[in-house]
Design a protein around this motif. Structure first.
Motif, PDB file in Angstrom:
ATOM      1  N   TYR A  85       0.828  -1.215   0.000  1.00  0.00           N
ATOM      2  CA  TYR A  85       0.000   0.000   0.000  1.00  0.00           C
ATOM      3  C   TYR A  85       0.866   1.271   0.000  1.00  0.00           C
ATOM      4  O   TYR A  85       0.542   2.258  -0.667  1.00  0.00           O
ATOM      5  N   ALA A  86       1.956   1.249   0.732  1.00  0.00           N
ATOM      6  CA  ALA A  86       2.835   2.420   0.794  1.00  0.00           C
ATOM      7  C   ALA A  86       3.454   2.724  -0.573  1.00  0.00           C
ATOM      8  O   ALA A  86       3.480   3.881  -1.012  1.00  0.00           O
ATOM      9  N   LEU A  87       3.933   1.711  -1.239  1.00  0.00           N
ATOM     10  CA  LEU A  87       4.551   1.917  -2.554  1.00  0.00           C
ATOM     11  C   LEU A  87       3.544   2.472  -3.555  1.00  0.00           C
ATOM     12  O   LEU A  87       3.825   3.446  -4.270  1.00  0.00           O
ATOM     13  N   VAL A  88       2.375   1.895  -3.621  1.00  0.00           N
ATOM     14  CA  VAL A  88       1.350   2.351  -4.549  1.00  0.00           C
ATOM     15  C   VAL A  88       0.887   3.763  -4.190  1.00  0.00           C
ATOM     16  O   VAL A  88       0.653   4.605  -5.067  1.00  0.00           O
ATOM     17  N   GLY A  89       0.766   4.059  -2.932  1.00  0.00           N
ATOM     18  CA  GLY A  89       0.372   5.398  -2.492  1.00  0.00           C
ATOM     19  C   GLY A  89       1.379   6.460  -2.909  1.00  0.00           C
ATOM     20  O   GLY A  89       1.012   7.550  -3.346  1.00  0.00           O
ATOM     21  N   VAL A  90       2.661   6.158  -2.798  1.00  0.00           N
ATOM     22  CA  VAL A  90       3.705   7.100  -3.215  1.00  0.00           C
ATOM     23  C   VAL A  90       3.626   7.361  -4.720  1.00  0.00           C
ATOM     24  O   VAL A  90       3.725   8.513  -5.181  1.00  0.00           O
ATOM     25  N   LEU A  91       3.447   6.311  -5.487  1.00  0.00           N
ATOM     26  CA  LEU A  91       3.342   6.492  -6.946  1.00  0.00           C
ATOM     27  C   LEU A  91       2.117   7.340  -7.315  1.00  0.00           C
ATOM     28  O   LEU A  91       2.201   8.213  -8.187  1.00  0.00           O
ATOM     29  N   ALA A  92       0.990   7.094  -6.671  1.00  0.00           N
ATOM     30  CA  ALA A  92      -0.213   7.888  -6.948  1.00  0.00           C
ATOM     31  C   ALA A  92      -0.002   9.350  -6.562  1.00  0.00           C
ATOM     32  O   ALA A  92      -0.443  10.262  -7.272  1.00  0.00           O
ATOM     33  N   ALA A  93       0.702   9.577  -5.464  1.00  0.00           N
ATOM     34  CA  ALA A  93       0.965  10.953  -5.035  1.00  0.00           C
ATOM     35  C   ALA A  93       1.866  11.682  -6.038  1.00  0.00           C
ATOM     36  O   ALA A  93       1.667  12.879  -6.311  1.00  0.00           O
ATOM     37  N   ILE A  94       2.821  11.001  -6.597  1.00  0.00           N
ATOM     38  CA  ILE A  94       3.718  11.621  -7.588  1.00  0.00           C
ATOM     39  C   ILE A  94       2.932  12.019  -8.835  1.00  0.00           C
ATOM     40  O   ILE A  94       3.058  13.149  -9.329  1.00  0.00           O
ATOM     41  N   VAL A  95       2.125  11.103  -9.351  1.00  0.00           N
ATOM     42  CA  VAL A  95       1.330  11.408 -10.546  1.00  0.00           C
ATOM     43  C   VAL A  95       0.375  12.569 -10.263  1.00  0.00           C
ATOM     44  O   VAL A  95       0.241  13.502 -11.059  1.00  0.00           O
ATOM     45  N   GLY A  96      -0.287  12.527  -9.121  1.00  0.00           N
ATOM     46  CA  GLY A  96      -1.213  13.601  -8.755  1.00  0.00           C
ATOM     47  C   GLY A  96      -0.509  14.931  -8.590  1.00  0.00           C
ATOM     48  O   GLY A  96      -1.027  15.976  -8.992  1.00  0.00           O
ATOM     49  N   GLY A  97       0.675  14.915  -8.009  1.00  0.00           N
ATOM     50  CA  GLY A  97       1.434  16.155  -7.835  1.00  0.00           C
ATOM     51  C   GLY A  97       1.816  16.786  -9.164  1.00  0.00           C
ATOM     52  O   GLY A  97       1.757  18.010  -9.331  1.00  0.00           O
ATOM     53  N   VAL A  98       2.199  15.960 -10.132  1.00  0.00           N
ATOM     54  CA  VAL A  98       2.542  16.479 -11.465  1.00  0.00           C
ATOM     55  C   VAL A  98       1.319  17.107 -12.117  1.00  0.00           C
ATOM     56  O   VAL A  98       1.382  18.218 -12.669  1.00  0.00           O
ATOM     57  N   LEU A  99       0.186  16.423 -12.062  1.00  0.00           N
ATOM     58  CA  LEU A  99      -1.040  16.963 -12.649  1.00  0.00           C
ATOM     59  C   LEU A  99      -1.464  18.260 -11.959  1.00  0.00           C
ATOM     60  O   LEU A  99      -1.866  19.228 -12.612  1.00  0.00           O
ATOM     61  N   LEU A 100      -1.371  18.284 -10.647  1.00  0.00           N
ATOM     62  CA  LEU A 100      -1.735  19.478  -9.893  1.00  0.00           C
ATOM     63  C   LEU A 100      -0.810  20.646 -10.228  1.00  0.00           C
ATOM     64  O   LEU A 100      -1.263  21.789 -10.398  1.00  0.00           O
ATOM     65  N   GLY A 101       0.474  20.364 -10.359  1.00  0.00           N
ATOM     66  CA  GLY A 101       1.440  21.416 -10.694  1.00  0.00           C
ATOM     67  C   GLY A 101       1.170  22.054 -12.046  1.00  0.00           C
ATOM     68  O   GLY A 101       1.233  23.278 -12.190  1.00  0.00           O
ATOM     69  N   THR A 102       0.850  21.244 -13.054  1.00  0.00           N
ATOM     70  CA  THR A 102       0.581  21.807 -14.374  1.00  0.00           C
ATOM     71  C   THR A 102      -0.709  22.633 -14.367  1.00  0.00           C
ATOM     72  O   THR A 102      -0.784  23.676 -15.010  1.00  0.00           O
ATOM     73  N   ALA A 103      -1.719  22.176 -13.630  1.00  0.00           N
ATOM     74  CA  ALA A 103      -2.970  22.943 -13.551  1.00  0.00           C
ATOM     75  C   ALA A 103      -2.750  24.272 -12.832  1.00  0.00           C
ATOM     76  O   ALA A 103      -3.273  25.310 -13.245  1.00  0.00           O
ATOM     77  N   GLN A 104      -1.969  24.276 -11.763  1.00  0.00           N
ATOM     78  CA  GLN A 104      -1.697  25.512 -11.036  1.00  0.00           C
ATOM     79  C   GLN A 104      -0.916  26.502 -11.887  1.00  0.00           C
ATOM     80  O   GLN A 104      -1.182  27.705 -11.856  1.00  0.00           O
ATOM     81  N   LYS A 105       0.036  26.025 -12.659  1.00  0.00           N
ATOM     82  CA  LYS A 105       0.793  26.917 -13.548  1.00  0.00           C
ATOM     83  C   LYS A 105      -0.134  27.601 -14.544  1.00  0.00           C
ATOM     84  O   LYS A 105      -0.004  28.790 -14.813  1.00  0.00           O
ATOM     85  N   GLN A 106      -1.063  26.850 -15.091  1.00  0.00           N
ATOM     86  CA  GLN A 106      -1.981  27.440 -16.065  1.00  0.00           C
ATOM     87  C   GLN A 106      -2.892  28.469 -15.399  1.00  0.00           C
ATOM     88  O   GLN A 106      -3.158  29.523 -15.960  1.00  0.00           O
ATOM     89  N   LEU A 107      -3.357  28.192 -14.197  1.00  0.00           N
ATOM     90  CA  LEU A 107      -4.225  29.145 -13.505  1.00  0.00           C
ATOM     91  C   LEU A 107      -3.458  30.395 -13.087  1.00  0.00           C
ATOM     92  O   LEU A 107      -4.008  31.497 -13.095  1.00  0.00           O
ATOM     93  N   LYS A 108      -2.187  30.256 -12.727  1.00  0.00           N
ATOM     94  CA  LYS A 108      -1.384  31.427 -12.362  1.00  0.00           C
ATOM     95  C   LYS A 108      -1.106  32.312 -13.571  1.00  0.00           C
ATOM     96  O   LYS A 108      -0.895  33.503 -13.433  1.00  0.00           O
ATOM     97  N   ALA A 109      -1.102  31.728 -14.768  1.00  0.00           N
ATOM     98  CA  ALA A 109      -0.826  32.494 -15.983  1.00  0.00           C
ATOM     99  C   ALA A 109      -1.998  33.372 -16.390  1.00  0.00           C
ATOM    100  O   ALA A 109      -1.847  34.264 -17.218  1.00  0.00           O
ATOM    101  N   VAL A 110      -3.164  33.153 -15.787  1.00  0.00           N
ATOM    102  CA  VAL A 110      -4.334  33.962 -16.117  1.00  0.00           C
ATOM    103  C   VAL A 110      -4.155  35.341 -15.506  1.00  0.00           C
ATOM    104  O   VAL A 110      -3.907  35.481 -14.315  1.00  0.00           O
TER     105      VAL A 110
END
Length: 137
Positions: A85-110
């Motif tokens: 569970y720990a390994l899978v949770g870390v991988l999901a957090a990494i993918v989610g963090g990347v997606l969140l980062g790209t969305a935040q960059k786009q919103l900051k550019a507005v």
């Protein structure tokens, strides 16, 4: 006396022309501001949609990965269930963090301030100042 009347009429015409020009400029500035705001709202909407999709993907993906992969990883390597569970949770957090980062960059550019409108308003104020000061001399 006729000269003063002609002068008064021409000054009145000049002032009327300035007022008319100022009204046209204000209408044009309002139209420009509306257009800029529409464009910025379109970008904000796109960023918000991506952010919502990222959140949904994070939630569903994280849940499914935790349930399926964690058990599989633990069984495959002979680890305790919590380690899977720990390994899978870390991988999901990494993918989610990347997606969140790209969305935040786009919103900051507005940009919420219509820069073109502000710039042309400054130019119009200078133009009106020049017209009114040059008419007085």
């Amino acid at each position: 006396m006729a000269f003063e009347r002609d002068r008064d009429v021409s000054i009145a015409q000049l002032v009327g022309g300035i007022v008319s020009d100022a009204q046209v400029l204000v209408r044009q500035e309002i139209a420009l501001a509306r257009q800029e705001i529409r464009e910025e709202l379109g970008q904000a909407k796109s960023g918000a949609i991506k952010l919502a999709i990222a959140g949904g993907v994070l939630a569903v993906g994280g849940l499914l990965l935790i349930l399926a992969l964690a058990q599989g990883v633990a069984a495959l390597f002979g680890w305790p269930t919590w380690a899977g569970y720990a390994l899978v949770g870390v991988l999901a957090a990494i993918v989610g963090g990347v997606l969140l980062g790209t969305a935040q960059k786009q919103l900051k550019a507005v940009n919420t301030v219509p820069e073109k409108t502000v710039e042309t308003l400054k130019e119009n104020v200078e133009w009106i100042k020049d017209r009114t000061t040059s008419d007085k001399t």
